[in-house]
Design an enzyme around this catalytic site. Sequence first.
Site, short mmCIF file in Angstrom:
data_model
loop_
_atom_site.label_atom_id
_atom_site.label_comp_id
_atom_site.label_asym_id
_atom_site.label_seq_id
_atom_site.Cartn_x
_atom_site.Cartn_y
_atom_site.Cartn_z
N ASP A 145 0.88 -1.18 0.00
CA ASP A 145 0.00 0.00 0.00
C ASP A 145 0.91 1.22 0.00
O ASP A 145 2.12 1.13 0.23
CB ASP A 145 -0.90 0.00 1.25
CG ASP A 145 -1.78 1.24 1.33
OD1 ASP A 145 -2.35 1.63 0.30
OD2 ASP A 145 -1.89 1.84 2.42
N SER A 146 0.29 2.38 -0.20
CA SER A 146 1.05 3.62 -0.13
C SER A 146 1.49 3.93 1.31
O SER A 146 2.37 4.75 1.50
CB SER A 146 0.17 4.77 -0.62
OG SER A 146 -1.02 4.82 0.14
N GLY A 176 -2.83 9.13 -3.62
CA GLY A 176 -4.14 9.50 -4.17
C GLY A 176 -4.24 10.90 -4.75
O GLY A 176 -5.20 11.22 -5.44
N CYS A 195 -4.31 -1.19 -1.97
CA CYS A 195 -4.35 0.26 -2.12
C CYS A 195 -5.36 0.57 -3.23
O CYS A 195 -5.20 0.09 -4.36
CB CYS A 195 -2.96 0.76 -2.52
SG CYS A 195 -2.91 2.52 -2.93
N THR A 200 -5.90 3.29 -4.77
CA THR A 200 -5.35 4.16 -5.82
C THR A 200 -4.56 3.34 -6.84
O THR A 200 -4.71 3.52 -8.05
CB THR A 200 -4.47 5.24 -5.18
OG1 THR A 200 -5.23 5.89 -4.15
CG2 THR A 200 -4.02 6.25 -6.20
N GLU A 230 -4.21 9.09 8.93
CA GLU A 230 -2.76 9.01 9.18
C GLU A 230 -2.37 9.84 10.42
O GLU A 230 -1.38 9.57 11.06
CB GLU A 230 -1.97 9.50 7.95
CG GLU A 230 -2.15 8.63 6.71
CD GLU A 230 -1.05 7.58 6.51
OE1 GLU A 230 0.05 7.75 7.06
OE2 GLU A 230 -1.33 6.58 5.81
N CYS A 240 -10.99 3.09 -0.42
CA CYS A 240 -9.62 3.38 0.01
C CYS A 240 -9.40 2.57 1.28
O CYS A 240 -10.27 2.54 2.17
CB CYS A 240 -9.48 4.87 0.29
SG CYS A 240 -7.93 5.29 1.10
N THR A 241 -8.26 1.91 1.36
CA THR A 241 -8.02 0.99 2.47
C THR A 241 -7.78 1.71 3.80
O THR A 241 -7.70 1.06 4.84
CB THR A 241 -6.86 0.03 2.14
OG1 THR A 241 -5.75 0.81 1.65
CG2 THR A 241 -7.28 -0.97 1.09
N HIS A 242 -7.66 3.02 3.76
CA HIS A 242 -7.58 3.77 5.02
C HIS A 242 -8.96 3.93 5.68
O HIS A 242 -9.06 4.15 6.87
CB HIS A 242 -7.05 5.19 4.77
CG HIS A 242 -5.57 5.29 4.65
ND1 HIS A 242 -4.86 4.72 3.64
CD2 HIS A 242 -4.66 5.93 5.43
CE1 HIS A 242 -3.57 4.99 3.78
NE2 HIS A 242 -3.42 5.73 4.87
N1 DGL Z 1 -4.49 3.48 0.95
C1 DGL Z 1 -4.57 4.35 -0.19
C2 DGL Z 1 -5.71 3.89 -1.08
O1 DGL Z 1 -6.36 2.90 -0.78
C3 DGL Z 1 -4.86 5.78 0.15
C4 DGL Z 1 -3.77 6.64 0.59
C5 DGL Z 1 -3.10 7.41 -0.51
O2 DGL Z 1 -3.65 8.40 -1.02
O3 DGL Z 1 -2.02 7.02 -0.78
O4 DGL Z 1 -5.99 4.52 -2.08
#
Ligand code: DGL
Length: 276
Positions: free
Chosen positions: A10-11, A43, A73, A75, A151, A185-187
Amino acid sequence: MDNRPIGVFDSGLGGLTAVKELEAALPEESIVYFGDTGRVPYGTRSRETVRRYARQDMAFLLEHHVKAVLAACGTVSANAGDVGARLPVPYFDVVAPTAAAAAKATGNGKIGVIGTTASINSGAYVQALEAIDARLKVFASPCPLFVPLVENGFVQTGDQVARLVAERYLEPLGQAGIDTLILGCTHFPIIAGTIRLVLGEKVRLIDSGKEAALALANFLGEHEMLCQPGRPRRAEYYVSDSLENFGGAAAQFLGHEVEAARIDIESYVVSHNSDF
Ligand code: DGL
């Protein structure tokens, strides 16, 4: 049987929501996780940059001899699916399994999708849902401020700052009458409590990291690619920036502490001759 680890990336930290599901579904499997904490967020970046980063992340995992790659992720999933499809090992991302779960869950055919700006701009979820059923009505909306909120720890259900932002983003979706919302989005599962406060309990939330992890787990089972039962499990975590706050933040996602190592992701140059 295949004793190699599963590669997940992931990012940043969001992909740990998928790791948590993998740990629950496949407790004996070894995992190598890479979180690109030095270059998060993805993103807000261009499609070209997201694709370049994704190739480096995948190259890193392949060097660790993984048996499958999970892009945890949204994105990357929405912008680099074709890159992943060319990997020499099975590749999974969040879009297809999440779209399938949402199409199954909806009762009134109105589905909301939220994600980063790059994910929503790609149109990937709208296309995937329309391919499943052209009658579905899809309401897609970028929610870029959710990522820094997560975050930076604005994660308590009902946190005032997160709630204000959620109201601004989500009320139009509620007014549109959605009964299902894709957390693309996984966040976002980390602030599901606040999202529920705004949209109400009746809207079903579809967790993209969870759906992708379950799809991968099913695939490994069906293809006899699970590890030998009873083997000692390995879990390796790598990041591309300081380790200082990683352990505590990761615990919020995983429910337990982990140790990580720092790597230089820019050194993973993918040659133009490479197949992916
Ligand atoms: N975890 C990323 C996603 O699912 C989001 C965070 C980012 O923008 O890098 O898109």
